[in-house]
Design an enzyme around this catalytic site. Structure first.
Site, PDB file in Angstrom:
ATOM      1  N   SER A   1      24.694  56.575  -0.750  1.00  0.00           N
ATOM      2  CA  SER A   1      23.701  55.844  -0.789  1.00  0.00           C
ATOM      3  C   SER A   1      23.844  54.668  -2.367  1.00  0.00           C
ATOM      4  CB  SER A   1      22.322  55.546  -0.101  1.00  0.00           C
ATOM      5  OG  SER A   1      21.859  54.524  -0.423  1.00  0.00           O
TER       6      SER A   1
ATOM      7  N   ASP B   1      25.667  53.502  10.901  1.00  0.00           N
ATOM      8  CA  ASP B   1      25.392  53.643   9.980  1.00  0.00           C
ATOM      9  C   ASP B   1      25.537  52.333   9.226  1.00  0.00           C
ATOM     10  OD1 ASP B   1      24.702  54.049   6.603  1.00  0.00           O
ATOM     11  OD2 ASP B   1      26.293  55.711   7.039  1.00  0.00           O
TER      12      ASP B   1
ATOM     13  N   HIS C   1      23.224  56.019   8.703  1.00  0.00           N
ATOM     14  CA  HIS C   1      22.698  56.235   7.470  1.00  0.00           C
ATOM     15  C   HIS C   1      22.599  57.868   6.211  1.00  0.00           C
ATOM     16  CE1 HIS C   1      22.868  54.421   2.893  1.00  0.00           C
ATOM     17  NE2 HIS C   1      22.133  54.421   3.023  1.00  0.00           N
TER      18      HIS C   1
END
Length: 313
Positions: free
Chosen positions: A121, A262, A289
Site C-alpha cells: 500500500s 483491490d 488489498h
C-alpha cells in the site's frame, strides 16, 4: 517440535529532519541476519498503519528462510510519534521516510550483504520511490504490493469502484463528501462497505489487520497530512504524486502484486509494469488489498519464489 524462530527487537536513534526533538525507530527481526539469504525489509502502509498487519510475512522465513525486518515508521506504533506535526507538509515528506529507511539499513549494516524490500500500500509507494532514487545501495529485489504508481490513477480507480456500490451507500458517501463530513457514523458505516469489498474481504478482519486501523485511529497525523480522511478521499500532500515517472530508474528485479478486488486497481498498477525495466506482475484472484491474508498461501508462494530465486511450479 520445530525450533522457535529467533526474534530480536530494538530501537534505533533517528535524527528526523526538522523534527525539533530526538526520535527513534522501533524494529523487529524475525530469523537471523546470519542466514545465507538477504533479509526482507517490510514497509507498512497507511502511512501510520504500523507493522503488525504484515505479520503474516513471517511465513517467508518459515518456508524460504528469509529473515524479515519489520519496523514502525515514525508517527505510529512503537516508534516516535509527532502529533504536533498535524498538517505540516514540510515535515511529512518522502525524504523523511527515505532517511528513516536508510538509517535502519545502515544501523543494521545491510549494505554489503544486501537486502530485499517489500512495500504494501503506502509502503509500496514508498518502496517504489526509494528504489527509483540514488540511496538504495544494496537493494537486491523489490516487491510492490498494492502500491499505486499514480495517485490520480488510484483515485480514478476508486471512483470506478465507488460507482459499483449499492445506490444507498453511494449516496451517503457522495453527500458526506460534498459536506466535507468524513467523521460521522453515517460516513463510517458507508465507507465500511467499500472497505469490506476492496480493502479486506475477510469477516471478521484478522486481528493483525484490525491492528492497522487501531494505529490509524490512535494517531492519524501522518495519514491525514499525506493522504486524507479515508482510503478514497485523497486530499493530502500525496494527491498529485506520479511515481511511475521515475520508475525506469529502478534497476533491480521487481514483482508487482495486487488483488482482483483491490482498491489499488490495475489502472494504477499498470504504469509500474510499463516503466520498470525488469518486472513481473501477478494479480491474486481471491483477494482485495490484503492479499497476504486473503490469499495467503498463494501470496507467499509467489513472493517467496521470486525472492529466493526458485522456479515456479
Amino acid at each position: 517440535m520445530a525450533a522457535a524462530i529467533p526474534t530480536t527487537e530494538g530501537t534505533i536513534p533517528f535524527d528526523a529532519p526538522n523534527a525539533g526533538k530526538a526520535a527513534e525507530t522501533w524494529y523487529k527481526i524475525v530469523g537471523s541476519l546470519d542466514s545465507p539469504s538477504p533479509p526482507l525489509i517490510a514497509l507498512h502502509g497507511g502511512p501510520g498503519a504500523g507493522h503488525g498487519y504484515l505479520a503474516s510475512l513471517t511465513d517467508l522465513n518459515k518456508k524460504y528462510n528469509i529473515p524479515i525486518i519489520f519496523y514502525d515508521q515514525v508517527g505510529c506504533g512503537k516508534s516516535t510519534h509527532f502529533r504536533e506535526k498535524m498538517g505540516d507538509t514540510s515535515f511529512w515528506t518522502f525524504e523523511l521516510f527515505y532517511a528513516e529507511l536508510d538509517n535502519l539499513v545502515d544501523s543494521l549494516q545491510l549494505r554489503e550483504k544486501g537486502f530485499y524490500l517489500l512495500g504494501q500500500s503506502w509502503g509500496g509507494v514508498l518502496a517504489g520511490a526509494y528504489a527509483s532514487g540514488t540511496s538504495a545501495v544494496g537493494l537486491k529485489k523489490l516487491v510492490i504490493a498494492s502500491g499505486p504508481a499514480s495517485i490520480p490513477l488510484y483515485v480514478k480507480g476508486c471512483q470506478q469502484l465507488l460507482s459499483q456500490l449499492p445506490e444507498d451507500v453511494r449516496k451517503v458517501i457522495e453527500d458526506c463528501d460534498r459536506r466535507g463530513d468524513h467523521e460521522s457514523p453515517e460516513f463510517e458505516k458507508a465507507a465500511a462497505v467499500f472497505y469490506g469489498r476492496h480493502v479486506c474481504r475477510l469477516d471478521p478482519y484478522p486481528h493483525d489487520v484490525a491492528s492497522a486501523f487501531v494505529n490509524l485511529k490512535d494517531d492519524p497525523t501522518s495519514y491525514l497530512t499525506i493522504q486524507g480522511p479515508s482510503e478514497f478521499v485523497i486530499i493530502g500532500s500525496i494527491r498529485d504524486w506520479e511515481g511511475w515517472q521515475d520508475a525506469h530508474k529502478i534497476k533491480v528485479e521487481t514483482l508487482l502484486l495486487n488483488g482482483r478486488y483491490d482498491e489499488v486497481t490495475d489502472i494504477s498498477m499498470e504504469p509500474w509494469f510499463r516503466h520498470i525495466p525488469r518486472v513481473r506482475w501477478v494479480t491474486l484472484e481471491n483477494s482485495s488489498h490484503m492479499g497476504h491474508y486473503e490469499d495467503r498461501e498463494r501470496y507467499m508462494e509467489v513472493a517467496g519464489r521470486f525472492l529466493s530465486g526458485t522456479a515456479p511450479e
